[in-house]
Scaffold this motif. Structure first.
Motif, PDB file in Angstrom:
ATOM      1  N   GLY A 244       0.802   6.838  17.739  1.00 53.77           N
ATOM      2  CA  GLY A 244       0.653   6.745  16.300  1.00 53.77           C
ATOM      3  C   GLY A 244       0.042   5.436  15.848  1.00 53.77           C
ATOM      4  O   GLY A 244      -0.049   4.470  16.606  1.00 53.77           O
ATOM      5  N   PRO A 245      -0.364   5.395  14.600  1.00 55.77           N
ATOM      6  CA  PRO A 245      -0.919   4.180  14.016  1.00 55.77           C
ATOM      7  C   PRO A 245       0.189   3.251  13.532  1.00 55.77           C
ATOM      8  O   PRO A 245       1.351   3.655  13.391  1.00 55.77           O
ATOM      9  N   VAL A 246      -0.192   2.012  13.269  1.00 58.53           N
ATOM     10  CA  VAL A 246       0.712   1.024  12.671  1.00 58.53           C
ATOM     11  C   VAL A 246       0.153   0.661  11.302  1.00 58.53           C
ATOM     12  O   VAL A 246      -1.043   0.368  11.168  1.00 58.53           O
ATOM     13  N   TYR A 247       1.017   0.689  10.284  1.00 56.23           N
ATOM     14  CA  TYR A 247       0.614   0.368   8.918  1.00 56.23           C
ATOM     15  C   TYR A 247       1.420  -0.811   8.388  1.00 56.23           C
ATOM     16  O   TYR A 247       2.466  -1.171   8.938  1.00 56.23           O
ATOM     17  N   GLU A 248       0.941  -1.377   7.301  1.00 55.11           N
ATOM     18  CA  GLU A 248       1.707  -2.426   6.626  1.00 55.11           C
ATOM     19  C   GLU A 248       3.014  -1.844   6.100  1.00 55.11           C
ATOM     20  O   GLU A 248       3.103  -0.669   5.729  1.00 55.11           O
ATOM     21  N   ASP A 249       4.042  -2.689   6.043  1.00 49.50           N
ATOM     22  CA  ASP A 249       5.367  -2.240   5.613  1.00 49.50           C
ATOM     23  C   ASP A 249       5.377  -1.701   4.191  1.00 49.50           C
ATOM     24  O   ASP A 249       6.243  -0.887   3.840  1.00 49.50           O
ATOM     25  N   LEU A 250       4.414  -2.127   3.379  1.00 40.15           N
ATOM     26  CA  LEU A 250       4.420  -1.732   1.963  1.00 40.15           C
ATOM     27  C   LEU A 250       4.318  -0.221   1.780  1.00 40.15           C
ATOM     28  O   LEU A 250       4.715   0.309   0.731  1.00 40.15           O
ATOM     29  N   TYR A 251       3.801   0.487   2.773  1.00 40.69           N
ATOM     30  CA  TYR A 251       3.680   1.948   2.647  1.00 40.69           C
ATOM     31  C   TYR A 251       4.992   2.660   2.971  1.00 40.69           C
ATOM     32  O   TYR A 251       5.153   3.840   2.633  1.00 40.69           O
ATOM     33  N   GLY A 252       5.915   1.997   3.646  1.00 36.64           N
ATOM     34  CA  GLY A 252       7.220   2.574   3.929  1.00 36.64           C
ATOM     35  C   GLY A 252       7.199   3.798   4.814  1.00 36.64           C
ATOM     36  O   GLY A 252       8.067   4.675   4.703  1.00 36.64           O
TER      37      GLY A 252
END
Length: 264
Positions: A244-252
């Motif tokens: 899977g991808p890694v996203y910024e925490d702001l997207y939750g």
């Protein structure tokens, strides 16, 4: 509104992620199921297209819709129309600026390899296989030559559509779970992005080094050659998993799914 879904699947029965005229792809199956649940056509975008035979523990997709449904309903309702080897794991509403591919900071893959004198049976299609013993120390030393920003043309498939072969690998981890006369090896890769067949081509090189056919420093020579014919043959897709991808925490968004807990 924009909806993001986390999806897991076994890729053994499908011609990869991307929609094909045959209809036998993961994207085709997902969009057909979403269409039946929503009673209208829904087109999806994914975080990382997987090849035929490649699995995913947390593929992330997004789509836009005016349909109002509770988030758990997108999970249960879509799964009711999906084949048994594909399942939506979670659903989240995300901001309009979120893009499953463009918003990803990095992407993660694992390759699970069985080292055994006997071919896999119960796990066929879910692990790669070698029958010669592997030298973990040699493979770990070789992997250090790929960490950082490099031109990975030597590990790029001819049909790759990436705009540039320059990528940054931040992590390659190897672990071994030894059994009776056999071992399961797990190779984890994390990078800002990957080229078509990049991991499978790296795996071919690491296995050649692990079996003593090449020295660890050979991988640096392959890297610097920037020619596909400098590397080992492309390895089997069977043991490759898109974590899977890694996203910024702001997207939750979730960072793992239940499928992570059974993978060796």
């Amino acid at each position: 509104m924009r909806i993001a879904l986390g999806l897991s699947y076994s890729g053994s029965s499908y011609e990869g992620w991307q929609s094909q005229l045959s209809g036998n792809t993961v994207q085709d199956q997902l969009e057909k199921a979403l269409g039946k649940f929503a009673n209208l056509p829904i087109r999806t975008l994914c975080a990382g297209r997987t090849d035929a035979g490649v699995h995913a523990l947390m593929q992330v997709v997004h789509f836009d819709t005016d349909l109002q449904r509770e988030l758990p309903s997108w999970v249960r309702g879509t799964n009711a129309f999906l084949p048994r080897d594909i399942a939506v794991q979670w659903a989240r509403e995300v901001p309009a600026q979120f893009h499953c591919r463009g918003s990803a900071i990095s992407r993660r893959y694992a390759y699970v390899l069985l080292e055994s004198p006997v071919r896999p049976s119960a796990e066929t299609g879910r692990v790669g296989w070698v029958y010669r013993p592997l030298d973990g120390a040699a493979m770990r030393e070789a992997a250090t030559h790929l960490i950082g920003e490099h031109d990975f043309s030597s590990f790029r498939a001819a049909q790759c559509q990436a705009k540039t072969p320059v990528k940054t690998i931040s992590r390659i981890d190897l672990s071994q779970r030894a059994g009776t006369g056999s071992s399961y090896w797990r190779f984890e890769f994390e990078a800002n992005a990957f080229l078509h067949h990049m991991i499978r081509n790296i795996m071919g090189c690491l296995v050649a080094i692990g079996q003593g056919q090449q020295q660890p420093g050979w991988l640096a020579e392959v890297r610097d050659a920037r020619r596909r014919d400098a590397a080992a043959p492309t390895f089997s897709p069977d043991g490759l998993y898109f974590l899977g991808p890694v996203y910024e925490d702001l997207y939750g968004l979730p960072t793992r799914t239940a499928a992570y807990d059974w993978l060796p």
